[in-house]
Every structure is written in C-alpha cells, then in structure tokens.
Design a protein around this motif. Sequence first.
Motif, PDB file in Angstrom:
ATOM      1  N   LYS A 258      -2.819  29.187  50.357  1.00  0.00           N
ATOM      2  CA  LYS A 258      -1.571  29.307  49.585  1.00  0.00           C
ATOM      3  C   LYS A 258      -1.289  30.728  49.078  1.00  0.00           C
ATOM      4  O   LYS A 258      -0.406  30.935  48.251  1.00  0.00           O
ATOM      5  N   THR A 259      -2.055  31.698  49.546  1.00  0.00           N
ATOM      6  CA  THR A 259      -1.918  33.066  49.040  1.00  0.00           C
ATOM      7  C   THR A 259      -0.484  33.589  49.177  1.00  0.00           C
ATOM      8  O   THR A 259       0.075  34.173  48.238  1.00  0.00           O
ATOM      9  N   LYS A 260       0.118  33.361  50.326  1.00  0.00           N
ATOM     10  CA  LYS A 260       1.443  33.929  50.611  1.00  0.00           C
ATOM     11  C   LYS A 260       2.504  33.417  49.644  1.00  0.00           C
ATOM     12  O   LYS A 260       3.278  34.200  49.087  1.00  0.00           O
ATOM     13  N   ILE A 261       2.538  32.102  49.406  1.00  0.00           N
ATOM     14  CA  ILE A 261       3.587  31.555  48.531  1.00  0.00           C
ATOM     15  C   ILE A 261       3.347  31.951  47.082  1.00  0.00           C
ATOM     16  O   ILE A 261       4.294  32.189  46.325  1.00  0.00           O
ATOM     17  N   LYS A 262       2.087  32.083  46.686  1.00  0.00           N
ATOM     18  CA  LYS A 262       1.782  32.482  45.307  1.00  0.00           C
ATOM     19  C   LYS A 262       2.184  33.941  45.069  1.00  0.00           C
ATOM     20  O   LYS A 262       2.748  34.273  44.020  1.00  0.00           O
ATOM     21  N   GLU A 263       1.928  34.791  46.043  1.00  0.00           N
ATOM     22  CA  GLU A 263       2.249  36.209  45.879  1.00  0.00           C
ATOM     23  C   GLU A 263       3.741  36.466  46.042  1.00  0.00           C
ATOM     24  O   GLU A 263       4.307  37.325  45.369  1.00  0.00           O
ATOM     25  N   THR A 264       4.396  35.712  46.937  1.00  0.00           N
ATOM     26  CA  THR A 264       5.814  35.947  47.220  1.00  0.00           C
ATOM     27  C   THR A 264       6.717  35.347  46.159  1.00  0.00           C
ATOM     28  O   THR A 264       7.684  35.976  45.714  1.00  0.00           O
ATOM     29  N   TYR A 265       6.420  34.122  45.754  1.00  0.00           N
ATOM     30  CA  TYR A 265       7.326  33.392  44.861  1.00  0.00           C
ATOM     31  C   TYR A 265       6.733  33.067  43.489  1.00  0.00           C
ATOM     32  O   TYR A 265       7.411  32.459  42.654  1.00  0.00           O
ATOM     33  N   GLN A 266       5.471  33.428  43.263  1.00  0.00           N
ATOM     34  CA  GLN A 266       4.818  33.173  41.968  1.00  0.00           C
ATOM     35  C   GLN A 266       4.938  31.705  41.525  1.00  0.00           C
ATOM     36  O   GLN A 266       5.147  31.417  40.339  1.00  0.00           O
ATOM     37  N   VAL A 267       4.850  30.785  42.479  1.00  0.00           N
ATOM     38  CA  VAL A 267       4.954  29.372  42.129  1.00  0.00           C
ATOM     39  C   VAL A 267       3.627  28.872  41.567  1.00  0.00           C
ATOM     40  O   VAL A 267       2.562  29.418  41.855  1.00  0.00           O
ATOM     41  N   ASP A 268       3.714  27.834  40.774  1.00  0.00           N
ATOM     42  CA  ASP A 268       2.540  27.218  40.168  1.00  0.00           C
ATOM     43  C   ASP A 268       1.865  26.315  41.202  1.00  0.00           C
ATOM     44  O   ASP A 268       2.525  25.512  41.863  1.00  0.00           O
ATOM     45  N   VAL A 269       0.547  26.459  41.351  1.00  0.00           N
ATOM     46  CA  VAL A 269      -0.207  25.612  42.280  1.00  0.00           C
ATOM     47  C   VAL A 269      -1.350  24.957  41.509  1.00  0.00           C
ATOM     48  O   VAL A 269      -2.456  25.494  41.433  1.00  0.00           O
ATOM     49  N   PRO A 270      -1.112  23.772  40.919  1.00  0.00           N
ATOM     50  CA  PRO A 270      -2.143  23.119  40.118  1.00  0.00           C
ATOM     51  C   PRO A 270      -3.316  22.641  40.965  1.00  0.00           C
ATOM     52  O   PRO A 270      -3.197  22.416  42.169  1.00  0.00           O
ATOM     53  N   ASN A 271      -4.463  22.477  40.315  1.00  0.00           N
ATOM     54  CA  ASN A 271      -5.623  21.879  40.965  1.00  0.00           C
ATOM     55  C   ASN A 271      -5.341  20.405  41.259  1.00  0.00           C
ATOM     56  O   ASN A 271      -4.705  19.721  40.454  1.00  0.00           O
ATOM     57  N   TRP A 272      -5.820  19.913  42.384  1.00  0.00           N
ATOM     58  CA  TRP A 272      -5.477  18.543  42.796  1.00  0.00           C
ATOM     59  C   TRP A 272      -5.998  17.495  41.819  1.00  0.00           C
ATOM     60  O   TRP A 272      -5.327  16.484  41.579  1.00  0.00           O
ATOM     61  N   GLU A 273      -7.171  17.743  41.230  1.00  0.00           N
ATOM     62  CA  GLU A 273      -7.717  16.754  40.284  1.00  0.00           C
ATOM     63  C   GLU A 273      -6.873  16.682  39.018  1.00  0.00           C
ATOM     64  O   GLU A 273      -6.586  15.594  38.508  1.00  0.00           O
ATOM     65  N   ASP A 274      -6.485  17.841  38.496  1.00  0.00           N
ATOM     66  CA  ASP A 274      -5.653  17.870  37.290  1.00  0.00           C
ATOM     67  C   ASP A 274      -4.323  17.168  37.545  1.00  0.00           C
ATOM     68  O   ASP A 274      -3.827  16.398  36.711  1.00  0.00           O
ATOM     69  N   SER A 275      -3.736  17.445  38.716  1.00  0.00           N
ATOM     70  CA  SER A 275      -2.433  16.869  39.043  1.00  0.00           C
ATOM     71  C   SER A 275      -2.541  15.359  39.254  1.00  0.00           C
ATOM     72  O   SER A 275      -1.666  14.594  38.841  1.00  0.00           O
ATOM     73  N   LEU A 276      -3.625  14.928  39.894  1.00  0.00           N
ATOM     74  CA  LEU A 276      -3.847  13.494  40.097  1.00  0.00           C
ATOM     75  C   LEU A 276      -3.978  12.765  38.766  1.00  0.00           C
ATOM     76  O   LEU A 276      -3.388  11.697  38.568  1.00  0.00           O
ATOM     77  N   LYS A 277      -4.725  13.354  37.860  1.00  0.00           N
ATOM     78  CA  LYS A 277      -4.934  12.728  36.547  1.00  0.00           C
ATOM     79  C   LYS A 277      -3.597  12.543  35.821  1.00  0.00           C
ATOM     80  O   LYS A 277      -3.337  11.490  35.234  1.00  0.00           O
ATOM     81  N   GLN A 278      -2.739  13.557  35.899  1.00  0.00           N
ATOM     82  CA  GLN A 278      -1.428  13.465  35.262  1.00  0.00           C
ATOM     83  C   GLN A 278      -0.561  12.401  35.911  1.00  0.00           C
ATOM     84  O   GLN A 278       0.113  11.616  35.239  1.00  0.00           O
ATOM     85  N   GLU A 279      -0.589  12.342  37.251  1.00  0.00           N
ATOM     86  CA  GLU A 279       0.280  11.404  37.961  1.00  0.00           C
ATOM     87  C   GLU A 279      -0.152   9.960  37.729  1.00  0.00           C
ATOM     88  O   GLU A 279       0.685   9.046  37.666  1.00  0.00           O
ATOM     89  N   LEU A 280      -1.454   9.744  37.598  1.00  0.00           N
ATOM     90  CA  LEU A 280      -1.949   8.374  37.404  1.00  0.00           C
ATOM     91  C   LEU A 280      -1.492   7.780  36.070  1.00  0.00           C
ATOM     92  O   LEU A 280      -1.463   6.558  35.914  1.00  0.00           O
ATOM     93  N   LYS A 281      -1.089   8.631  35.140  1.00  0.00           N
ATOM     94  CA  LYS A 281      -0.545   8.125  33.871  1.00  0.00           C
ATOM     95  C   LYS A 281       0.742   7.350  34.101  1.00  0.00           C
ATOM     96  O   LYS A 281       1.104   6.485  33.299  1.00  0.00           O
ATOM     97  N   HIS A 282       1.412   7.632  35.206  1.00  0.00           N
ATOM     98  CA  HIS A 282       2.655   6.938  35.549  1.00  0.00           C
ATOM     99  C   HIS A 282       2.419   5.753  36.467  1.00  0.00           C
ATOM    100  O   HIS A 282       3.349   4.996  36.774  1.00  0.00           O
ATOM    101  N   LEU A 283       1.176   5.583  36.929  1.00  0.00           N
ATOM    102  CA  LEU A 283       0.889   4.558  37.923  1.00  0.00           C
ATOM    103  C   LEU A 283      -0.053   3.470  37.437  1.00  0.00           C
ATOM    104  O   LEU A 283      -0.114   2.390  38.020  1.00  0.00           O
ATOM    105  N   VAL A 284      -0.810   3.767  36.407  1.00  0.00           N
ATOM    106  CA  VAL A 284      -1.834   2.791  35.936  1.00  0.00           C
ATOM    107  C   VAL A 284      -1.367   2.117  34.656  1.00  0.00           C
ATOM    108  O   VAL A 284      -0.885   2.781  33.759  1.00  0.00           O
TER     109      VAL A 284
END
Length: 284
Positions: A258-284
């Motif tokens: 993901k180096t190119k998109i982070k350097e070009t557009y400075q987008v946020d790229v969360p860790n998959w575990e952190d993002s999964l934990k947040q999403e499961l709050k809407h699913l469980v």
Amino acid sequence: MKRILITGANGQLGQSVLEQSKNYKEIECFFATQDQLDITNEELIKTYFEDKNFDFVVNCAAYTAVDKAEDDQENAFLVNAKAVEYLAKITAEKNIPFIHVSTDYVFDGTEAKPRLETDQTNPIGVYGVTKLQGEEFALNNNPKTIILRTAWVYSRFANNFVKTMLRLFNEKDSLSVVSDQIGSPTNALDLAKAILDIISKDDLVYGIFNYSNEGECSWFDFATKIKEFSGATIEINPVPTSAFPTKAKRPAYSLLDKTKIKETYQVDVPNWEDSLKQELKHLV
C-alpha cells in the motif's frame, strides 16, 4: 460540491460508500443499482448520462462469484470487463474522472511478497482474467482512471466471509478453515473512506493503486479473530487448501503493498484486526 455517481449501489462496497458519504459534506453521492442503470448495456448508459452532470463516477459493481464464473464466463466478462469499458468511454467523452475497483486476483499468488502495482499480472481463473480485462479497458479508454485493487473484502452489508463465519458459529460445533492462503482482510467501509478521501483531493494522480487493511493473516487466522472478538466458543481447525477443492483456483498469497496510495493520497490504512473489531460491533 462534487457530484458522484456510484454504480453497484446494492453491493457491500456501494452500501459502504453510502454509509461513509454521510461524513463528507462537500460530496453529493448518487447511487445507481443495476435496475436503475444496467451498466452492461452501452446504449442505456449513454441515455442515462445525457441529462446528468457528474464530477466523478465510481464503479463498485462486479461479478464476484469466483467459482460460478468458471462456468459463466460470458456474464463475468460482460460485468467485469465490457461494462467497465462502456463506463470508461462515457466518462472519457464527458471528461469525468473514473474510479474502478479491482482485485488481488489479477495476480497468481505464487510469490510470497506483497504485490506492487507494477508487478506482472497473471490471473489463474476466469474472475481474475475478467477483472484484469476491466482494468485494461478502463485505462485504455479514459486517461483519468484510478484503479483500486483490493482483497478479502467484508462488511456489515451483503454476504461475505465475516457474516458467514458468524452464522456458522451459531449452527455448528466445529469448523475447518483454510490456513495456507495468506492475505489481508479489507473492511469495505475503510475502502469506501479511501475512495471518498481521494475524491476530496484537488490534485488527482491517475493509474493503479492498492488498498487493503494493514497486516497479514490466513483465512484460519481471520476466522479465529472473528471468534475471539465475537465471544464465540466454537472449535476452529486449520486445514490446507487441498481439503476444500473449488472450481476456481485461489491465489495462495494475496498481500498488496500500500506504499503508493499512502504516499500519493495520504489515505488512512487501518490494521485489519482493529478494523474487524470495530465492524463486529455492528454485527454481533
């Protein structure tokens, strides 16, 4: 105010863009389902665009049934390639930037290193072949094209691995999950935010970019974290890919750099575990 057309509005990425767009006051999104805009019909596309003005078109529509595509090549090609060509042509004609979402399946997954956007493609199934053709049609027909390659997408919307696991946790006493395919799960809401962040920029850089969540895991690791974060008690066993023969071959290693998109557009790229934990709050 930027006016954005989102195709594939009923899919999990389309619905995720709808959810995230509520946080972008300078962007107005228009969502088209397949019923509202049949992107496989070039004449209908031309008619649809006749009386409308958009600042961006984002194609979230795709034929994603990987195994079914092996026997349904015509429809897979129509949705994943020809429809992209039609959209690229109409957006180029109207000088509109075009964002198209692609996949890690354009690679064969035989090299155990994160793939760069410039790496040699080599799809190993019909789905990957048609998605690569879609990329080529987009880039060849609209110079203002941004391709976003992603992988292992899930969300609170539509059908996906996370929702399937949660259902099986309630139906079974034990599960076997493949442990020798490596990648990084991608929360569709993170990908949707990246798309909207790019659209928000004044200076655009066109071409191919990778986007998935940070980190790496196997499908077994992914399932194990879903179990942990959801509080399930099911037994999950690791098995090799050979234990689950499928019509379409899967890439064994699907990590994207993901180096190119982070350097070009400075987008946020969360860790998959952190993002999964947040999403499961809407699913469980």
